[in-house]
Design an enzyme around this catalytic site. Structure first.
Site, short mmCIF file in Angstrom:
data_model
loop_
_atom_site.label_atom_id
_atom_site.label_comp_id
_atom_site.label_asym_id
_atom_site.label_seq_id
_atom_site.Cartn_x
_atom_site.Cartn_y
_atom_site.Cartn_z
N ARG A 53 -14.38 11.05 -0.70
CA ARG A 53 -14.26 11.71 0.61
C ARG A 53 -14.89 13.11 0.53
NH1 ARG A 53 -8.54 10.89 1.86
NH2 ARG A 53 -9.23 8.75 2.03
N THR A 102 -2.82 0.44 -4.34
CA THR A 102 -3.27 1.62 -3.60
C THR A 102 -4.59 2.13 -4.16
OG1 THR A 102 -2.69 3.91 -3.08
CG2 THR A 102 -1.85 3.07 -5.14
N ASP A 158 -0.40 5.06 0.84
CA ASP A 158 -0.74 6.09 1.83
C ASP A 158 -0.73 5.53 3.23
OD1 ASP A 158 -1.17 8.32 0.08
OD2 ASP A 158 -2.90 7.22 -0.67
N HIS A 210 -10.92 17.84 -6.62
CA HIS A 210 -9.92 16.78 -6.46
C HIS A 210 -8.77 16.94 -7.43
CE1 HIS A 210 -8.32 12.60 -6.57
NE2 HIS A 210 -8.39 12.81 -5.28
N ASP A 240 0.87 -1.17 0.00
CA ASP A 240 0.00 0.00 0.00
C ASP A 240 0.92 1.24 0.00
OD1 ASP A 240 -2.24 1.74 0.58
OD2 ASP A 240 -1.54 1.78 2.66
C1 XBP Z 1 -5.69 5.96 0.49
C2 XBP Z 1 -6.86 6.75 0.14
C3 XBP Z 1 -6.69 7.90 -0.76
C4 XBP Z 1 -5.87 9.03 -0.18
C5 XBP Z 1 -5.99 10.27 -1.00
O1 XBP Z 1 -6.11 4.72 1.07
O2 XBP Z 1 -7.97 6.47 0.55
O3 XBP Z 1 -7.96 8.39 -1.06
O4 XBP Z 1 -6.37 9.34 1.12
O5 XBP Z 1 -5.64 10.03 -2.33
P1 XBP Z 1 -5.15 3.43 1.03
P2 XBP Z 1 -6.62 10.49 -3.54
O6 XBP Z 1 -3.89 3.79 1.77
O7 XBP Z 1 -5.93 2.38 1.78
O8 XBP Z 1 -4.90 3.06 -0.40
O9 XBP Z 1 -7.09 11.86 -3.19
O10 XBP Z 1 -5.75 10.46 -4.76
O11 XBP Z 1 -7.75 9.51 -3.58
MG MG Z 2 -3.00 3.07 3.52
#
Ligand code: XBP
Ligand code: MG
Length: 253
Positions: A56, A121, A11, A81, A9
């Site tokens: 979100r 991701t 983030d 976004h 992953d």
């Molecule tokens: C990551 C996310 C993403 C980021 C923001 O979750 O949910 O939405 O928060 O990125 P994970 P974007 O680590 O479970 O993959 O704004 O590009 O969506």
């Molecule tokens: Mg994550």
């Protein structure tokens, strides 16, 4: 079968991108668009239950700003976004978001040991490119056989789509891999694809439930900065390296 691949992953797992990057970028985008919205760290903690930046924003409008007027929520969220992504990429290129402890070392050791690497991701592909190339160099994008990002599957995490997709692209079976995650939504997604999952928590996810994790750590650790094991079997290992991953794989897979 021996351990063959590691699937990461991004983030919260590779870097604290949520706190240091996405949250900052959302707020800067709101300000630039003249919206008087400011997401606090506490609010963002709650909003993170919804994965995907566009979803979100829509969730925020629906649940927190019911009187906010807009013609079409989908296109409004998409345009906010897009600006947020531009800002996020800029922040990453300014060097504001370092990798978490042990990440760079583990990539190098895994490559040297012939393990295959991939990314799974829900974030936007531009964000992944920016983070990898800024922290590891542009050529590091080639270290990953597959980069599965939020644009390639219909359902974001906690759905398992992205992990199923990555496994299919690599022609691998789940039992030959270990996934690396930081959140409940992340492990739910990996588990849907039957992947054994190592968790490194962060400030947003330390209270999440990770019942199925093969181990829960505070971070991957370094030789001079051992990890703290939050839950797992005792081991001689003090940082995550290929030997420790093989040990976990043999025990759990
Ligand atoms: C990551 C996310 C993403 C980021 C923001 O979750 O949910 O939405 O928060 O990125 P994970 P974007 O680590 O479970 O993959 O704004 O590009 O969506
Ligand atoms: Mg994550």
């Amino acid at each position: 079968m021996a351990l063959q691949a590691l699937i990461f992953d991004v983030d919260g797992t590779l870097a604290n991108t949520e706190r240091d990057g996405h949250l900052v970028a959302f707020n800067l985008a709101f300000a630039e668009l003249g919206l008087d919205w400011v997401w606090s760290n506490k609010l963002y903690h709650k909003l993170l239950n919804v994965t995907g930046g566009q979803l979100r924003i829509k969730h925020y409008v629906n649940d927190y700003m019911p009187d906010f007027s807009h013609d079409d929520l989908d296109s409004f969220a998409a345009s906010v976004h897009a600006l947020k992504t531009e800002i996020y990429v800029r922040l990453v290129h300014e060097g504001k978001i370092p990798l978490r402890p042990g990440v760079k070392r583990l990539f190098n050791e895994a490559r040297a040991a012939g393990l295959r690497l991939a990314i799974a991701t829900t974030t936007t592909p531009d964000n992944v490119d920016a983070l990898i190339s800024n922290t590891l160099g542009h050529e590091a994008l080639d270290w990953f056989e597959v980069i599965g990002a939020g644009n390639v599957v219909p359902n974001l995490k906690p759905a398992g789509d992205i992990y199923h997709w990555v496994l299919e692209q690599m022609n691998l079976e789940a039992k030959d891999c270990i996934a690396f995650e930081d959140s409940h939504n992340g492990i739910a997604s990996a588990m849907d694809a039957n992947l054994k999952t190592l968790i490194t928590v962060n400030e947003y996810t330390e209270s999440h439930q990770f019942d199925e994790a093969i181990v829960i750590l505070n971070n991957l650790g370094e030789p001079n900065n051992p990890f703290k094991m939050i839950e797992g079997n005792p081991s001689q290992a003090t940082f995550v390296n290929v030997d420790y991953l093989k040990e976990l794989h043999a025990k759990h897979c």
